[in-house]
Design a protein around this motif. Structure first.
Motif, mmCIF file in Angstrom:
data_model
loop_
_atom_site.group_PDB
_atom_site.id
_atom_site.type_symbol
_atom_site.label_atom_id
_atom_site.label_comp_id
_atom_site.label_asym_id
_atom_site.label_seq_id
_atom_site.Cartn_x
_atom_site.Cartn_y
_atom_site.Cartn_z
ATOM 1 N N SER A 1 0.814 -1.218 0.000
ATOM 2 C CA SER A 1 0.000 0.000 0.000
ATOM 3 C C SER A 1 0.846 1.266 0.000
ATOM 4 N N ASP A 2 2.127 1.154 0.354
ATOM 5 C CA ASP A 2 3.016 2.319 0.422
ATOM 6 C C ASP A 2 3.935 2.438 -0.786
ATOM 7 N N ILE A 3 3.841 1.528 -1.726
ATOM 8 C CA ILE A 3 4.780 1.510 -2.843
ATOM 9 C C ILE A 3 4.665 2.800 -3.653
ATOM 10 N N ASN A 4 5.797 3.332 -4.079
ATOM 11 C CA ASN A 4 5.793 4.585 -4.834
ATOM 12 C C ASN A 4 6.759 4.511 -6.013
ATOM 13 N N THR A 5 6.642 5.474 -6.915
ATOM 14 C CA THR A 5 7.418 5.467 -8.154
ATOM 15 C C THR A 5 8.916 5.509 -7.898
ATOM 16 N N TYR A 6 9.347 6.406 -7.015
ATOM 17 C CA TYR A 6 10.786 6.556 -6.758
ATOM 18 C C TYR A 6 11.387 5.277 -6.210
ATOM 19 N N ALA A 7 10.701 4.643 -5.261
ATOM 20 C CA ALA A 7 11.223 3.419 -4.654
ATOM 21 C C ALA A 7 11.367 2.305 -5.683
ATOM 22 N N VAL A 8 10.411 2.220 -6.604
ATOM 23 C CA VAL A 8 10.460 1.177 -7.633
ATOM 24 C C VAL A 8 11.609 1.428 -8.610
ATOM 25 N N LEU A 9 11.755 2.669 -9.046
ATOM 26 C CA LEU A 9 12.803 2.996 -10.017
ATOM 27 C C LEU A 9 14.199 2.901 -9.412
ATOM 28 N N ASN A 10 14.315 3.176 -8.113
ATOM 29 C CA ASN A 10 15.615 3.205 -7.453
ATOM 30 C C ASN A 10 15.982 1.822 -6.919
ATOM 31 N N THR A 11 15.790 0.799 -7.742
ATOM 32 C CA THR A 11 16.125 -0.560 -7.339
ATOM 33 C C THR A 11 16.489 -1.389 -8.557
ATOM 34 N N ASN A 12 17.299 -2.415 -8.326
ATOM 35 C CA ASN A 12 17.676 -3.336 -9.402
ATOM 36 C C ASN A 12 16.932 -4.656 -9.312
ATOM 37 N N ALA A 13 16.318 -4.918 -8.171
ATOM 38 C CA ALA A 13 15.572 -6.158 -7.974
ATOM 39 C C ALA A 13 14.340 -5.861 -7.131
ATOM 40 N N LEU A 14 13.185 -6.061 -7.720
ATOM 41 C CA LEU A 14 11.922 -5.825 -7.027
ATOM 42 C C LEU A 14 11.355 -7.179 -6.608
ATOM 43 N N VAL A 15 11.398 -7.459 -5.310
ATOM 44 C CA VAL A 15 10.939 -8.747 -4.781
ATOM 45 C C VAL A 15 9.549 -8.562 -4.178
ATOM 46 N N LEU A 16 8.570 -9.258 -4.752
ATOM 47 C CA LEU A 16 7.189 -9.148 -4.303
ATOM 48 C C LEU A 16 6.733 -10.465 -3.691
ATOM 49 N N THR A 17 5.967 -10.380 -2.623
ATOM 50 C CA THR A 17 5.322 -11.583 -2.102
ATOM 51 C C THR A 17 3.991 -11.773 -2.835
ATOM 52 N N GLU A 18 3.469 -12.981 -2.777
ATOM 53 C CA GLU A 18 2.190 -13.241 -3.448
ATOM 54 C C GLU A 18 1.093 -12.340 -2.896
ATOM 55 N N GLY A 19 1.116 -12.108 -1.598
ATOM 56 C CA GLY A 19 0.116 -11.241 -1.000
ATOM 57 C C GLY A 19 0.203 -9.810 -1.501
ATOM 58 N N SER A 20 1.432 -9.330 -1.689
ATOM 59 C CA SER A 20 1.607 -7.949 -2.170
ATOM 60 C C SER A 20 1.183 -7.823 -3.631
ATOM 61 N N VAL A 21 1.357 -8.885 -4.418
ATOM 62 C CA VAL A 21 0.932 -8.862 -5.813
ATOM 63 C C VAL A 21 -0.584 -8.658 -5.905
ATOM 64 N N GLU A 22 -1.316 -9.316 -5.024
ATOM 65 C CA GLU A 22 -2.773 -9.171 -5.012
ATOM 66 C C GLU A 22 -3.178 -7.717 -4.746
ATOM 67 N N VAL A 23 -2.430 -7.081 -3.843
ATOM 68 C CA VAL A 23 -2.744 -5.674 -3.531
ATOM 69 C C VAL A 23 -2.371 -4.766 -4.694
ATOM 70 N N ILE A 24 -1.182 -4.973 -5.259
ATOM 71 C CA ILE A 24 -0.707 -4.092 -6.340
ATOM 72 C C ILE A 24 -1.544 -4.274 -7.599
ATOM 73 N N ASN A 25 -2.022 -5.470 -7.852
ATOM 74 C CA ASN A 25 -2.848 -5.720 -9.034
ATOM 75 C C ASN A 25 -4.108 -4.870 -9.046
ATOM 76 N N ASN A 26 -4.523 -4.409 -7.874
ATOM 77 C CA ASN A 26 -5.781 -3.655 -7.765
ATOM 78 C C ASN A 26 -5.577 -2.172 -7.457
ATOM 79 N N ILE A 27 -4.336 -1.688 -7.557
ATOM 80 C CA ILE A 27 -4.107 -0.272 -7.257
ATOM 81 C C ILE A 27 -4.590 0.594 -8.419
#
Length: 206
Positions: free
Chosen positions: A180-206
């Motif tokens: 729920s706190d994920i933001n553009t800067y945090a995503v871009l400022n990384t080389n590996a984005l590790v998601l849990t299955e639970g977080s995928v369910e949340v992000i799929n509906n943002i």
């Protein structure tokens, strides 16, 4: 888009998770990315910079010499900006750097960032992440299992997990946040984005 699901030991569980194409497979909007990152960095600025101007420096206000007839340039008091120790002309003043962006634009930027990571193959999905005790070694082993050690890692969980947070706290270039706190800067400022299955369910509906 489908990705394989791994466990904490880096082994393929044989399951697949579906990533919403409307979130992870859109055409990235570069200008939206630029504006959202610019706003994020601007909002982090304290804006407490300050220098003393002519009226604020400590010094006599006596006129140093008469205006005319001395053969020199006209000058006022010792606080003049042209003299050593004088005030600064148009120096920085405290200000608020924050500015507003529309929610739709920020949402577009976030989806653009996630789509860039998906296209680059920098997203890894794990079934769950949980450590029995808060130990840095636990996360280091986890990163090695997923072959992301030595990279900038962003771990996204569905809910807060204190043991995982404390295990990552001292690892350079490793960040953790909830979906729920994920933001553009945090995503871009990384080389590996590790998601849990639970977080995928949340992000799929943002």
């Amino acid at each position: 888009m489908e990705l394989a699901v791994y466990n904490q030991q880096g082994q393929d569980t044989g399951r697949r998770v579906n990533l919403n194409d409307e979130v992870f497979a859109i055409e990235p909007n570069e200008h939206a990315l630029y504006l959202d990152v610019k706003q994020y960095l601007a909002n982090r600025r304290q804006g407490t910079h300050k220098s003393k101007e002519r009226s604020e420096v400590s010094g006599s206000t006596r006129k140093l010499h008469k205006q005319k007839g001395g053969g020199g340039s006209r000058i006022g008091d010792i606080n003049s900006p042209v003299l050593v120790g004088g005030g600064r002309v148009f120096g920085p003043r405290p200000r608020d750097y924050r500015f507003k962006l529309n929610k739709k634009l920020k949402d577009l930027a976030r989806r653009s960032a996630l789509s860039l990571k998906a296209a680059a193959g920098e997203i890894i999905v794990v079934d769950t992440v949980n450590f029995e005790a808060p130990k840095t070694k636990e996360f280091i082993n986890f990163a090695k299992n997923l072959k992301v050690d030595g990279k900038k890692v962003l771990l996204v969980l569905a809910d807060k997990n204190n043991n995982v947070y404390l295990s990552m706290r001292n690892v350079p270039d490793a960040k953790i946040m909830t979906a729920s706190d994920i933001n553009t800067y945090a995503v871009l400022n990384t080389n590996a984005l590790v998601l849990t299955e639970g977080s995928v369910e949340v992000i799929n509906n943002i």
